[in-house]
Motif scaffolding. Structure first.
Motif, short mmCIF file in Angstrom:
data_model
loop_
_atom_site.label_atom_id
_atom_site.label_comp_id
_atom_site.label_asym_id
_atom_site.label_seq_id
_atom_site.Cartn_x
_atom_site.Cartn_y
_atom_site.Cartn_z
N LEU A 17 -6.48 -0.77 5.61
CA LEU A 17 -5.16 -1.28 5.96
C LEU A 17 -4.48 -0.47 7.07
N ALA A 18 -5.26 0.33 7.77
CA ALA A 18 -4.70 1.10 8.88
C ALA A 18 -4.03 0.17 9.88
N GLY A 19 -2.85 0.56 10.37
CA GLY A 19 -2.11 -0.25 11.32
C GLY A 19 -1.04 -1.10 10.69
N ILE A 20 -1.02 -1.18 9.35
CA ILE A 20 0.02 -1.92 8.64
C ILE A 20 1.15 -0.98 8.28
N ARG A 21 2.37 -1.32 8.68
CA ARG A 21 3.54 -0.51 8.35
C ARG A 21 4.35 -1.20 7.25
N VAL A 22 4.63 -0.43 6.19
CA VAL A 22 5.34 -0.94 5.02
C VAL A 22 6.63 -0.15 4.84
N LEU A 23 7.75 -0.84 4.74
CA LEU A 23 9.02 -0.21 4.39
C LEU A 23 9.23 -0.39 2.89
N ASP A 24 9.22 0.70 2.17
CA ASP A 24 9.23 0.67 0.70
C ASP A 24 10.60 1.09 0.19
N VAL A 36 3.18 3.84 4.77
CA VAL A 36 4.26 3.47 3.86
C VAL A 36 5.43 4.42 4.05
N ILE A 37 6.55 3.88 4.49
CA ILE A 37 7.77 4.66 4.70
C ILE A 37 8.69 4.39 3.52
N LYS A 38 8.87 5.40 2.71
CA LYS A 38 9.68 5.26 1.50
C LYS A 38 11.15 5.44 1.87
N ILE A 39 11.93 4.39 1.72
CA ILE A 39 13.36 4.43 2.03
C ILE A 39 14.10 4.84 0.76
N GLU A 40 14.70 6.02 0.76
CA GLU A 40 15.37 6.54 -0.42
C GLU A 40 16.86 6.74 -0.15
N GLY A 41 17.66 6.55 -1.20
CA GLY A 41 19.06 6.90 -1.11
C GLY A 41 19.24 8.40 -1.12
N VAL A 73 15.57 9.14 4.23
CA VAL A 73 16.80 8.98 3.46
C VAL A 73 17.80 8.15 4.26
N LEU A 74 18.20 7.02 3.68
CA LEU A 74 19.20 6.16 4.28
C LEU A 74 20.17 5.70 3.19
N ASP A 75 21.44 5.89 3.41
CA ASP A 75 22.45 5.35 2.51
C ASP A 75 22.81 3.97 3.04
N LEU A 76 22.22 2.94 2.45
CA LEU A 76 22.33 1.60 3.00
C LEU A 76 23.69 0.96 2.81
N LYS A 77 24.63 1.71 2.26
CA LYS A 77 26.02 1.25 2.24
C LYS A 77 26.72 1.56 3.56
#
Length: 406
Positions: free
Chosen positions: A21-28, A49-54, A90-94
């Motif tokens: 799966l190289a080349g696939i970008r996943v926002l988790d 896989v980019i883990k989006i965390e608060g 780390v992103l505070d999606l608010k």
């Protein structure tokens, strides 16, 4: 591990395995078990896989357990096992700035995964329809307890759910346990894990469609639905016989001998379906009377006399150790000892298949973590080594301003 090679001026230079799966970008954007298990399956096979965390991070970071050498409780086993090989942003999606950062990443990504309740992402202005405007080929994948209204609105759509709820409502508990008065959950979080596995499959299928057509889509898994799919026997028994499936204890409702049998020092599993295996078992037990009994000929005969059959086998097995039974039955009919963690770590099968993976510690010189490896094997694409899980916000300098966007 085999390496792949590329030619350069007549020489062959080893390349590090990149994964299928190289080349696939996943926002988790998922948390806890179901979504992270899904994205772990993708990361294990090379997806970025980019883990989006608060700002507080994934709840699993604080769930434990912790090793004795981790006094600060920085690395919970729950988190390490599921989030190896990922990146953390780390992103505070608010906050609008954080939303803008996420939208920018969506434009260069193939997949978004989340496991919020219905409506959460829409209230943030980040639902599928909005993100698809930025990237029409985007595969947006969601795990919810009871599914998403887009694909069929459940009366329970707004209910929160965990593994134990999915196991209960999806039928698994009603089929597990000693009897109908004592339903039992399974040990692993199968309500989460199976839903995550199903979503990983769905994502790869949707990616193939997107590659062929340029069109992404919304992909939806309900934990309830995944459990019902797993309990397929429940459906056809009720449909064909009007019978409500009940717990069969350690046996099987349709087959005998089939299930767990006592040994002198534990338990073993025996599964007999074909008459040939039944005759072989009777021969090893030195019970020709069982093999010659016309009442026990065929699956239906043994099913009708299951109590008698199971008791005969149990009487024989309980006088022998697991090692003795393994020597007598292993390789001759479907058989296996009931293993615990000590047995599994010492099993030559596990070593031969590489099923205990070592994950490098984030701090040089410290002992690697050991986790369950990914079981999928490809003949042409070698597995990639498990890599270190991310610290909270470790990759903010790469994908966002150096200071976490809050």
């Amino acid at each position: 591990m085999r390496s792949s090679f590329t030619s350069c001026s007549g020489c062959r230079v080893a390349e590090a395995p990149r994964g299928i799966l190289a080349g696939i970008r996943v926002l988790d954007l998922s948390r806890m078990l179901s979504g992270p298990y899904c994205t772990m399956m993708l990361a294990d096979h090379g997806a970025e896989v980019i883990k989006i965390e608060g700002p507080e991070g994934d709840t699993s970071r604080s769930n434990g357990p912790w090793r004795a050498d981790d006094a600060a409780h920085d690395w919970a086993g729950y988190f390490v096992s599921l989030n190896r090989g990922k990146k953390s942003l780390v992103l505070d999606l608010k906050q609008e700035e954080a939303k803008a950062t996420l939208r920018g990443l969506v434009r260069s990504s193939h997949v978004v995964v989340e496991n919020f309740r219905p409506g959460v992402m829409e209230r943030l202005g980040l639902g599928y329809e909005e993100l698809a405007k930025l990237n029409p080929a985007l595969v947006y994948a969601a795990i919810r307890g009871f599914g998403d209204p887009r694909s069929g609105e459940s009366p329970y759509a707004a209910w929160p759910s965990y593994d134990v709820v999915a196991q209960a409502m999806g039928g698994l508990m009603s089929m597990t346990g000693a009897d109908r008065d004592h339903p039992m959950k399974t040990g692993p979080g199968i309500g989460d894990v199976f839903a995550g596995m199903m979503l990983a499959f769905a994502i790869v299928a949707a990616l193939r469609h997107a590659e062929q057509t340029g069109q992404g889509q919304f992909v939806d898994i309900a934990m309830y639905d995944a459990m019902l799919s797993l309990c397929e026997r429940l459906v056809y028994l009720y449909d064909m016989e009007g019978r409500v499936a009940e717990p069969a204890g350690n046996g099987h409702p349709l087959l005998a001998p089939f299930g767990l049998f006592p040994a002198a020092d534990g338990w073993v599993s025996i599964g007999v379906v074909d008459d040939g295996f039944w005759r072989e078992l009777a021969r090893i037990m030195e019970r020709p009377d069982l093999a010659d009994d016309p009442r026990l000929a065929g699956k239906s005969g043994r099913r009708a006399h299951a109590a008698e059959v199971n008791e005969a086998v149990s009487t024989w097995t309980r006088s022998r150790s697991k090692a003795e039974l393994t020597a007598l039955l292993g390789g001759r009919l479907p058989f296996g000892p009931v293993n615990d963690a000590r047995d599994i770590f010492a099993d030559p099968h596990v070593a031969a298949r590489g099923m205990i993976a070592e994950v490098p510690h984030a701090e040089p010189g410290r002992k690697a973590w050991r986790v369950a490896a990914n079981p999928v094997r490809f003949s042409l694409t070698p597995a990639i080594p498990a890599s270190t899980p991310p610290r909270l916000g470790e990759h903010n300098p790469v994908f966002a301003p150096a200071k976490p966007v809050t």
